[in-house]
Design a protein around this motif. Structure first.
Motif, PDB file in Angstrom:
ATOM      1  N   TRP A 101      -7.697  -4.559  -6.677  1.00 26.51           N
ATOM      2  CA  TRP A 101      -7.109  -4.714  -5.340  1.00 26.51           C
ATOM      3  C   TRP A 101      -7.221  -6.166  -4.906  1.00 26.51           C
ATOM      4  CZ3 TRP A 101      -4.104  -1.244  -3.289  1.00 26.51           C
ATOM      5  CH2 TRP A 101      -4.304   0.133  -3.553  1.00 26.51           C
ATOM      6  N   GLU A 102      -6.128  -6.639  -4.345  1.00 24.58           N
ATOM      7  CA  GLU A 102      -6.197  -7.994  -3.769  1.00 24.58           C
ATOM      8  C   GLU A 102      -6.900  -7.909  -2.424  1.00 24.58           C
ATOM      9  OE1 GLU A 102      -2.148  -9.080  -3.298  1.00 24.58           O
ATOM     10  OE2 GLU A 102      -1.754  -8.979  -5.463  1.00 24.58           O
ATOM     11  N   PRO A 103      -7.482  -9.019  -1.999  1.00 26.25           N
ATOM     12  CA  PRO A 103      -8.039  -9.025  -0.642  1.00 26.25           C
ATOM     13  C   PRO A 103      -6.937  -8.724   0.369  1.00 26.25           C
ATOM     14  CG  PRO A 103      -8.714 -10.997  -1.835  1.00 26.25           C
ATOM     15  CD  PRO A 103      -7.700 -10.288  -2.694  1.00 26.25           C
ATOM     16  N   ALA A 104      -7.307  -8.009   1.430  1.00 23.07           N
ATOM     17  CA  ALA A 104      -6.328  -7.685   2.460  1.00 23.07           C
ATOM     18  C   ALA A 104      -5.880  -8.941   3.199  1.00 23.07           C
ATOM     19  CB  ALA A 104      -6.919  -6.678   3.446  1.00 23.07           C
TER      20      ALA A 104
ATOM     21  N   GLN B 232       4.723   1.626   9.409  1.00 20.15           N
ATOM     22  CA  GLN B 232       5.755   1.281   8.425  1.00 20.15           C
ATOM     23  C   GLN B 232       6.065  -0.211   8.532  1.00 20.15           C
ATOM     24  OE1 GLN B 232       5.761   4.035  10.365  1.00 20.15           O
ATOM     25  NE2 GLN B 232       5.253   5.351   8.626  1.00 20.15           N
TER      26      GLN B 232
ATOM     27  N   TRP C  15      -6.878  -4.530  11.262  1.00 19.96           N
ATOM     28  CA  TRP C  15      -6.719  -4.861   9.846  1.00 19.96           C
ATOM     29  C   TRP C  15      -5.248  -4.913   9.449  1.00 19.96           C
ATOM     30  CZ3 TRP C  15     -10.943  -0.735   8.300  1.00 19.96           C
ATOM     31  CH2 TRP C  15     -12.188  -1.171   8.790  1.00 19.96           C
TER      32      TRP C  15
ATOM     33  N   ASN D 283       2.806  -1.905   7.074  1.00 22.15           N
ATOM     34  CA  ASN D 283       2.355  -1.281   5.826  1.00 22.15           C
ATOM     35  C   ASN D 283       0.845  -1.091   5.791  1.00 22.15           C
ATOM     36  OD1 ASN D 283       1.809  -2.135   2.424  1.00 22.15           O
ATOM     37  ND2 ASN D 283       2.603  -0.180   3.110  1.00 22.15           N
ATOM     38  N   PHE D 284       0.354  -0.395   6.787  1.00 23.62           N
ATOM     39  CA  PHE D 284      -1.072  -0.090   6.843  1.00 23.62           C
ATOM     40  C   PHE D 284      -1.192   1.171   7.672  1.00 23.62           C
ATOM     41  CE2 PHE D 284      -5.547  -0.588   7.770  1.00 23.62           C
ATOM     42  CZ  PHE D 284      -6.040  -1.361   6.729  1.00 23.62           C
ATOM     43  N   ASN D 285      -1.898   2.159   7.179  1.00 27.84           N
ATOM     44  CA  ASN D 285      -1.995   3.413   7.928  1.00 27.84           C
ATOM     45  C   ASN D 285      -3.049   3.283   9.021  1.00 27.84           C
ATOM     46  OD1 ASN D 285      -2.040   5.953   8.938  1.00 27.84           O
ATOM     47  ND2 ASN D 285      -2.695   6.964   7.040  1.00 27.84           N
TER      48      ASN D 285
ATOM     49  N   LEU E  81      -2.214   3.245  -4.992  1.00 24.16           N
ATOM     50  CA  LEU E  81      -3.570   3.791  -4.907  1.00 24.16           C
ATOM     51  C   LEU E  81      -3.962   4.469  -6.222  1.00 24.16           C
ATOM     52  CD1 LEU E  81      -5.876   4.153  -2.838  1.00 24.16           C
ATOM     53  CD2 LEU E  81      -4.829   6.319  -2.184  1.00 24.16           C
ATOM     54  N   ILE E  82      -3.054   5.289  -6.733  1.00 25.26           N
ATOM     55  CA  ILE E  82      -3.353   5.992  -7.991  1.00 25.26           C
ATOM     56  C   ILE E  82      -3.464   4.985  -9.137  1.00 25.26           C
ATOM     57  CG2 ILE E  82      -2.400   7.595  -9.695  1.00 25.26           C
ATOM     58  CD1 ILE E  82      -1.252   9.182  -7.242  1.00 25.26           C
TER      59      ILE E  82
ATOM     60  N   HIS F   1     -10.434   0.567  -9.283  1.00 22.00           N
ATOM     61  CA  HIS F   1     -10.208  -0.143  -8.018  1.00 22.00           C
ATOM     62  C   HIS F   1     -10.700  -1.589  -8.067  1.00 22.00           C
ATOM     63  CE1 HIS F   1      -8.813   3.494  -5.987  1.00 22.00           C
ATOM     64  NE2 HIS F   1      -9.785   4.112  -6.622  1.00 22.00           N
TER      65      HIS F   1
ATOM     66  N   TYR G 122       0.846  -1.181   0.000  1.00 21.40           N
ATOM     67  CA  TYR G 122       0.000   0.000   0.000  1.00 21.40           C
ATOM     68  C   TYR G 122       0.888   1.239   0.000  1.00 21.40           C
ATOM     69  CZ  TYR G 122      -4.088  -2.822   1.462  1.00 21.40           C
ATOM     70  OH  TYR G 122      -5.116  -3.714   1.533  1.00 21.40           O
ATOM     71  N   ASN G 123       0.679   2.105  -0.993  1.00 17.62           N
ATOM     72  CA  ASN G 123       1.271   3.431  -0.967  1.00 17.62           C
ATOM     73  C   ASN G 123       0.520   4.292  -1.971  1.00 17.62           C
ATOM     74  OD1 ASN G 123       2.391   2.912  -3.581  1.00 17.62           O
ATOM     75  ND2 ASN G 123       4.087   1.816  -2.577  1.00 17.62           N
ATOM     76  N   VAL G 124       0.902   5.521  -2.048  1.00 20.19           N
ATOM     77  CA  VAL G 124       0.129   6.448  -2.879  1.00 20.19           C
ATOM     78  C   VAL G 124       0.179   6.044  -4.350  1.00 20.19           C
ATOM     79  CG1 VAL G 124       1.993   8.127  -3.220  1.00 20.19           C
ATOM     80  CG2 VAL G 124      -0.393   8.895  -3.249  1.00 20.19           C
TER      81      VAL G 124
END
Lengths: 972, 94, 416, 189
Positions: free
Chosen positions: C19-22, C104, C187, C107-109, C8-9, C16, C3-5
């Motif tokens: 996206w793979e399942p989380a 970090q 998550w 890798n999930f905000n 996302l773009i 969208h 995951y990163n910007v």
């Protein structure tokens, strides 16, 4: 029609002209309007901006579920954010502002986020803003926080009052539509105590909004008759403007009555809101059903609203949502919508019925069967609609109906889930038994006649039924209609949070397919309307995306509050200084006369020090100490808990409560006692005196008085029920004053009627009943917390100040001074007496240096657990005295203790300072501390480490008794 | 939640203070061999999901200690007796 | 997929849809080396650290409901390490350090936001107690500041300083304290664990624990028997019920704690603040809601909902602290079930059954402990002995008299 | 007790904690008749009587003829006006010797009387007790809480109630209860 106000009709008083502003623009409405209806009537449709994309929004509903038309209402300390325009009754002088836009509602820069909306999908923020690490808190998050939120809350105190009240009834009826009115009437005619509550400003529910016929007259006329009858009955309480916001255990309902929210300011002596706790033997939920929107492109555009809302604006408020309308839906209610609108002269361009077949009467309006509205076209207002088949119809407004969701919220507040009915296409309320039944359209009864009959039946479960009036029914049939996938534009599920129909399949794809996970990931249903409108559509879309049925997906949890409740309502009158009651001692007046500074001690106000001109607290307290130790002082100790313990087994009972023995105490004597908890830790201390063979009076610390009383009650009733003992708090009966110092005896002697005070007649630890000042009954104890020759004198409270004045007069020749708890605390630290800082709930009798008091001869609370190794370890921290090596140094409470050469670390931590005082007798700071293996380490030099305040001094560990170690003064 | 206080009638939960499970019984001797029993009495709890008999103090009313029968999962209240009677009955059984 | 910007773009161009399942939705295997019962914060963190720190692979997390459906998804999101007892302080500080690098790391905000936690005091005795606590923090290198009344007023000028029943005298501030988006933690750990091979199995309820010859061999579930060599229980709220499966009685009671959120508001209160003269604490979420709570309802409960008296009690305290809250509206209340232990501190320990480990008794402090709890529990399971950070969280400490009682309330769980 | 005995009882100047607080006059809404009339019953003799083990019935019987209000299981507040300091206490102590414990609370509690058509509505703002006449008839007492303060509440007439609180809370309680009556208009006599 020049404005959008219809020429006639509506429950508004056209003779009134109520002036109000929205974003500074002045408008006029009528009594009976809501802010929403008045704005619509004035042609104002742009009322707010959405949360994420800042989309232009108007009303979607005409009621409590409104997610879009939220405004900042009022100004200054009365400003309230996020107020639903649909629920604000218009009043003259109303001031409102739109929210979540900058620089203006019309031109909102935030709408630029729409341009990036392809990135800002559900949960996007979990995937980014992580690099560089420091940017989250410094840059990203502040921007997000400023952009988020809705309205701005006031930071000024609220000038209005709030109230709380309990209510009791046999039957609570929630909702006053046809069902609720019948339920209330049926119960009331059986002489039941009935409360009828409705969130609206007027009783009548949907009958105020619709064109109905009941009992040969209009629905509205019929309500007026029923309401008049109910209003005349003494067993009925009518509560309009009252939202039942939660259902709780014991069939208790929380409610908020908006007593004055329809006024510019509350009338004098009236609260703004009143919070009710209604204890109902039985309740009937007649809250009706919520019409659901349809997910199509631009279904959020100003001009698009639910069909029932559009009918309500026309029928009740005489306000047109637009001059020309398209009505779209998948059930028969769209036909009555078209009919009602036409009756008001509003042009209906077409009925777009998603079903191929329908029997309903279109009354001449063109009907497009099997057709779907795919997109509303316009911007800040609807200009036309595109149908899925490409047809284009110009219109100013769209009335939509996806069906009806029974308003089951309250019925689910205690944990049961609603049940999906595939035929009725609705989640039906769960069965909660007789105590809380659901009636009418809240139970998915879609015909008026069914609602009336159901209300009558559920209002009176026993006894004779009442006659149900005849009425005209509107046919009702329905097919599923959730999401028009042919849409090009964004189709909103949760309007306020900008969750779209496409967000849900995305959530499912990413693993968030459980309805609760999907909710959290997409924020669907988390806005101020809590998903009242959109959750059902979300469930349908999620079901389809994951190949499950509606009931397999299920609902998220319905929780209080049905609609948001002001903090003020829950607070009631307990604000500011009235947050908690104030408890004053019987000597308060006297202390005030003496210039006391008071301090909050629990609920009590205690006299803290008695400053003379120019003195600060330390100077005052020091003088009080010197004066008391030098001559005599008087201190209010009334706050100590006093418990009368009587009965044959009183001594035995005290033996169980205290770790030391009281059954052997002689009559007329007092003894210090230490009370443990069952886990072996010290609970409380105090002196107990024996006044007669079967009569003791116990004292507790001020802080623990109530807890000790509860512990005694438990010990007697639950542990030792066969002891013949009684106990009652007499704390408030007695004003008690400590009179201490070498001149205490001659001072008090002057008050005694007969007693000649000597060491023989009043020896140390004596407890006597005496007569003073010509017959006032009093108790005289020779006790000392100060370490001085001292007494405590207790007199009936109403005489307290008078007696204290007499003591002052008697001591005048000796230079008596009043002293407060600060001086008391200095003297106790000088003497090494333990108090709250040491009785901290983790110390044992041994830690306090009182191990020898613990009896090994009897059972008492805490005896066994006190013997565990962890509680008898010699390395435990024990109470010691502490004094700075350099007498000029100051030590502070809360500083930690380290060995002389150790570096600060938790591993090296040896204890901490529990209390300090500037000793005017020793001319230095002295303190008490809890120190590892403390009693074996007197004389050791330690660091007093106070890194928190940047302070470090060296100090010596010593005996806790800093002053008069031989206790000579006690007997002087 | 409504508690049927045997002395005061039905009163709401705000008048009560709770002290947990009434099942543990205070040992009757101080013999060192009973340490384990004392530990269990003071510290271990069945903590049932479902029916419980628990101590409740009518601290905002008559100040009696009661033993309330209740369901911890549904909060349904079945009844309440004076703790005194409960203790005596338990003693009689033992 | 990281995951990163950029990802996302990139995904926005394909609607969208890619996206793979989380996390996967695996079918349970017949046997695992380690099973963790409870797919909440602590359970998922434990699995994550077992995989990451100890290189273990064959691990399953069994969750009876949906992922994070316990207290990880219903707390008030506060993190802090302002403890004072030697057994607690280093553990919570380790947790804080893990929070500071968490996003970090997995890798999930999760929106770790160190906005500061301020505890207000209203009496001299409270201030002395805060001084003791603050020094216990400072002595071990944890940040703490003692503020006077004026310093508090500078931070929060809209609190009640003039008309208060219990005037604010100051406060203890931990600037590194703050909030974290609670669901994001569940998550993030789930995704991190899954990507390291952990099977996360939702809607899999453990009905029984199989013990043979004093050793754990597996669990009976609604999806059949699943064998294991080691079993970690992380079922806070239900710990007693889970322990009953092996005949253990625990030193704790289950209680309901309510929490609340207001309607969304523009920035109103910056950090976390705790009232010192009543039960109330508050922070503001990034979405704008004031998230607040107070005290447990006080009676044993497994119902995730409370009653009105506590609602009033908490909100009265809130308005006493911040008078202008009066016109703010509370949107929603909910409840979580707390393992209220007999000294207010948790248990991370082995049990008398070989291969069975217990993580329980978090009272209402479990969220902030999530990373360290998972980290220490993983260590304890992997090494079959406690790490020194959780050495004090022994199950037998009540028997030996080594309680960790920060509040000094003793063996009365609802007072902690 | 014969009249002559009363003559010998000593009285002193008792100062009510509400002396400077409960000021006479009309307050709150000023239209129409007052909803509630408040009186502070002071000075009073208030004695707590608690039956000893097994003496509940005998104690109740011995209190016949006294103004004894229920105050918990086998407990009573025995009230009297116009008695000298400690007189009722001494009388009951003698009379109930062996039957009950007797404690003087005359100075420890303050009794506020509410009379009027809205008295019940005022009390309902504090207590969860259902005060409907069917549920709370004349002479009935309840121990309950109002405004965070423990109270003893007795119905003394069709629309009259006595509320007794601990002395130390009386001023705070007075402020609360009179504020609750403002909307109805009240007087203090």
């Amino acid at each position: 029609m020049t404005s959008y106000r219809l020429d006639k009709g509506g429950l508004i008083d056209r003779s009134t002209a109520l002036r109000f502003t929205f974003d500074g623009a002045l408008h006029v409405g009528h009594q009976g309007d809501t802010l929403a209806s008045a704005l619509l009537a004035n042609g104002v449709t742009l009322m707010g901006r959405s949360f994420k994309y800042h989309r232009p929004r108007s009303v979607i509903t005409a009621g409590a579920a409104e997610p879009n038309a939220l405004v900042e209402l009022r100004e200054g300390g009365r400003k309230e954010a996020n107020t639903r325009a649909t629920m604000i009754e218009l009043y003259d002088g109303l001031v409102s502002k739109s929210q979540n836009n900058w620089p203006s509602l019309d031109f909102d820069v935030g709408a630029l986020t729409s341009l990036a909306s392809s990135v800002f999908v559900a949960g996007f923020y979990y995937k980014t803003f992580m690099w560089p690490k420091s940017f989250w808190e410094k840059i990203y998050e502040p921007i997000i926080r400023r952009a988020a939120g809705l309205g701005t809350a006031s930071k000024l105190p609220d000038p209005d009052k709030y109230e709380k009240s309990y209510a009791h009834c046999d039957v609570l009826v929630i909702g006053s539509g046809p069902t609720g009115l019948m339920a209330a009437l049926a119960a009331a005619r059986q002489a039941k105590r009935v409360i009828l509550a409705d969130e609206s400003s007027r009783l009548g529910g949907s009958l105020l909004n619709e064109q109905e016929e009941i009992g040969g007259t209009s629905g509205y006329e019929w309500t007026q008759g029923v309401i008049a009858e109910l209003g005349s009955m003494p067993n009925v309480t009518l509560l309009p403007r009252t939202t039942i916001m939660g259902w709780f255990d014991g069939n208790i309902f929380g409610a908020v009555e908006r007593v004055s929210d329809h006024l510019r300011v509350p009338d004098p002596y009236e609260p703004r809101q009143r919070y009710w706790k209604i204890h109902a033997k039985r309740a009937v939920l007649a809250a009706g059903a919520e019409e659901r929107p349809v997910a199509f492109g631009g279904n959020d555009m100003p001009g698009v609203m639910t069909a029932s809302a559009m009918r309500t604006y026309a029928n009740r408020y005489a306000a047109a949502a637009g001059r020309s309308v398209v009505v779209f839906g998948g059930n028969d209610s769209i036909y009555r919508t078209a009919r009602d609108l036409k009756s008001h002269g509003i042009h209906v361009e077409a009925i777009v019925d998603s079903r191929k077949e329908s029997k309903a009467d279109a009354a001449g309006t063109p009907v497009l069967r099997g057709a779907l509205v795919a997109d509303a076209v316009g911007g800040k207002a609807v200009k036309s609609v595109h149908l899925a088949d490409g047809t284009h119809i110009n219109c100013e407004a769209v009335a939509m109906s996806g069906g009806f969701s029974p308003i089951v919220n309250l019925a689910c507040h205690r944990g049961k889930k609603p049940v999906w009915d595939a035929k009725l296409l609705a989640f039906l309320p769960p069965d909660n038994g007789e105590a809380f039944t659901v009636a009418g359209s809240a139970a998915s009864r879609m015909l008026l006649s069914e609602c009336l009959a159901d209300g009558a039946a559920k209002g009176a479960v026993d006894g004779k039924p009442i006659t149900v009036p005849k009425c005209r029914d509107e046919a009702f049939a329905i097919s599923p209609l959730w999401w028009v996938k042919e849409s090009h534009g964004k189709a909103f599920i949760d309007y306020q949070n900008d969750a779209t129909a496409k967000d849900l399949p995305l959530a499912a794809r990413e693993g968030y397919s459980d309805v609760e996970l999907a909710k959290r990931y997409t924020t669907t249903g988390m806005a101020t309307d809590q998903g009242k409108l959109g959750n059902i559509n979300a469930i349908a879309i999620l079901a389809e995306a994951t190949g499950r049925t509606m009931d397999e997906v299920g609902t998220t949890t319905f929780r209080p509050f049905y609609t948001p409740v002001s903090f003020g309502a829950f607070t009631g009158p307990f604000t500011g200084h009235h947050f908690q009651p104030v408890r004053k001692t019987p000597l308060h007046d006297w202390a005030e006369e003496q210039g006391a500074v008071f301090v909050e001690t629990g609920l009590w106000m205690r006299s803290s020090w008695f400053p003379r001109e120019g003195e600060d607290w330390l100077a005052s307290a020091s003088r009080e100490v010197l004066n008391t130790r030098g001559a005599v002082g008087i201190c209010d100790v009334s706050t100590l808990g006093k418990i009368d313990v009587q009965g044959k087994d009183a001594g035995q009972f005290l033996d169980r409560l205290y770790c030391n023995t009281f059954s052997t105490l002689a009559v007329g004597k007092a003894r210090y006692g230490l009370m443990l908890r069952e886990d072996g830790i010290v609970y409380d201390d105090g002196t107990t005196s024996r006044l007669a063979e079967d009569h003791y009076v116990m004292t507790t610390t001020t802080a623990n008085a109530a807890k000790v009383m509860a512990q005694m009650e438990f010990a007697h009733q639950a542990l030792f029920p066969d002891l013949d003992v009684t106990y009652v708090s007499v704390t408030e009966q007695w004003a008690q004053m400590a009179v201490a110092g070498p001149k205490s005896r001659p001072t008090l002697q002057k008050l005694m009627d007969e007693l000649v005070m000597t060491d023989e007649s009043v020896p140390y630890m004596a407890a006597l009943e005496v007569s003073i000042m010509g017959g006032i009954p009093a108790r005289l104890f020779r006790l000392s917390f100060s370490g001085e020759h001292a007494y405590e004198l207790a007199v009936p409270a109403d005489y307290g100040s008078m007696v204290a004045r007499a003591v002052m007069q008697a001591g005048d020749e000796f230079g008596i001074t009043p002293y407060g708890v600060e001086a008391l605390s200095i003297m106790r630290i000088e003497k090494g007496h333990v108090a709250g800082g040491e009785l901290n709930g983790t110390t044992t009798a041994g830690d306090l240096g009182m191990g020898k008091m613990v009896s090994a001869k009897k059972d008492f609370i805490g005896r066994m657990m006190a013997q565990r190794e962890g509680l008898t370890d010699p390395n435990r921290q024990a109470v010691v005295g502490i004094r700075p090596v350099n007498p000029a140094d100051r030590i502070r409470a809360g500083a930690h203790l380290l060995k002389q050469d150790d570096t600060p670390s938790m591993k090296n931590d040896q204890g901490y300072v529990t209390g300090v005082a500037w000793s005017p007798m020793l001319d230095m700071w002295v303190g008490l501390a809890l120190f590892a293996n403390g009693r074996a380490r007197h004389g050791e030099i330690v660091q007093v480490w106070d890194g928190l305040r940047g302070h470090r001094v060296m100090a010596e560990i010593c005996d806790p008794m800093h002053f008069d170690k031989e206790n000579k003064r006690l007997h002087a | 939640m409504l508690i049927p206080c045997p002395h005061c009638g039905t009163r709401p939960v705000e008048e009560f203070t709770f002290l947990g499970d009434a099942a543990p019984t205070r040992p009757t001797t101080n013999d060192p061999s009973t340490m384990e029993a004392w530990y269990e009495y003071v510290y271990l709890r069945n903590n049932p999901r479902g029916a419980i008999e628990e101590y409740a103090h009518h601290s905002g009313g008559c100040r009696s200690w009661l033993v309330v029968s209740r369901n911890t999962e549904t909060h349904e209240v079945f009844g309440a007796v004076p703790a005194r009677d409960f203790t005596r009955a338990k003693g009689a059984k033992a | 997929m990281r995951y990163n910007v950029f990802s996302l773009i990139k995904n926005s161009f394909s609607g969208h849809k890619n996206w793979e399942p989380a996390w996967r939705d695996p079918v349970p295997q017949k046997e695992y080396d380690i099973i963790i019962v409870g797919g909440g914060g602590h359970g998922l963190a434990t699995a994550y650290y077992l995989a990451k720190e100890h290189g273990l692979k064959n691990i399953a997390v069994l969750e009876k409901g949906w992922l994070g459906s316990g207290n990880i998804g219903r707390n008030t999101t506060i993190i802090r390490s302002n403890y004072m007892l030697p057994g607690n302080n280093p553990f919570y500080e380790w947790s804080m350090k893990l929070w500071e690098n968490l996003e970090q790391d997995f890798n999930f905000n999760a929106m770790v936001s160190q906005r500061g936690v301020l505890n207000l005091c209203h009496t001299d005795a409270q201030r002395d107690a805060f001084a003791r606590r603050g020094n216990a923090m400072r002595i071990d290198g944890v940040d703490a500041e003692l503020l006077d009344r004026e310093a508090v007023r500078e931070m929060y000028p809209f609190f009640d300083y003039e008309n208060a029943r219990f005037p604010i005298k100051g406060g203890l501030l931990q600037k590194r304290g703050g909030t974290v988006r609670h669901d994001g933690v569940a998550w993030g750990y789930a995704r991190g664990a899954d990507s390291r091979g952990v099977d996360i199995i939702q809607h899999c309820e453990v009905k029984g624990i199989k013990v043979e010859n004093g050793k754990v061999v597996g669990v009976d579930t609604n999806r059949g028997l699943i064998k294991c060599k080691k079993l970690g229980l992380a079922t806070a709220g239900n710990s007693s019920e889970t322990a009953k499966m092996v005949g253990m009685r625990l030193p704790m009671e289950s209680h309901v704690l309510q929490a609340f959120v207001s309607e969304g508001l523009k920035p109103y209160i910056d950090g976390v603040v705790t009232f010192g003269a009543g039960h109330f604490y508050v922070s503001q979420s990034d979405k704008g809601g004031l998230v607040f709570g107070g005290d447990i309802d006080g009676y044993n409960s497994y119902a995730r909902r409370g009653n009105l008296p506590m609602v009033e009690h908490v909100i009265e305290a809130g308005v006493a602290m911040i008078p202008s809250l009066s016109r703010v509206r509370v949107l929603r209340s909910w409840g979580g079930i707390m393992d209220m232990s007999m000294d207010g501190s948790p248990i991370i320990d082995k049990t008398h059954i070989e291969g069975l480990y217990l993580n329980a008794g978090w009272c209402y402090g479990g969220f902030k402990a999530t990373p360290a709890s998972g980290w220490c529990f993983a260590y304890t399971i992997a090494k079959d002995e406690p790490h020194k950070l959780n050495a004090a969280y022994r199950l037998d400490r009540f028997k030996t008299g080594h309680m960790l009682d920060e509040k000094g309330q003793g063996a009365t769980p609802n007072l902690h | 007790m014969p009249e002559t005995a009363h003559m010998t009882e000593r009285t002193f100047n008792r100062v009510s904690p509400l002396q400077d607080v409960a000021l006479q006059g009309r307050f709150g809404a000023d239209k129409g008749a007052v909803g509630v009339t408040f009186t502070v019953r002071h000075p009073m003799s208030i004695i707590t009587v608690i039956a000893r083990a097994g003496q509940g019935a005998a104690t109740a019987a011995a209190l016949k003829g006294h103004d004894a209000q229920w105050a918990g299981p086998d407990q009573y507040f025995v009230l009297a006006e116009n008695r000298g300091e400690g007189a009722l206490y001494r009388e009951l102590k003698a009379k109930l010797s062996g039957l009950a414990s007797v404690s003087d609370q005359s100075h420890g509690r303050v009794i506020i009387r509410l009379v009027g058509p809205r008295a019940r509505a005022v009390l309902a703002k504090g207590t969860p007790v259902d005060l409907h006449p069917d549920a709370f008839p004349l002479g009935k007492s309840a121990l309950t809480q109002m405004a965070h303060v423990g109270v003893h509440l007795t119905r003394v007439g069709a629309d009259s109630y006595d509320v007794s609180v601990f002395r130390g809370f009386s001023e705070s309680f007075w402020e609360w209860i009179t504020e609750q009556a403002e909307e109805f208009g009240y007087q203090v006599i």
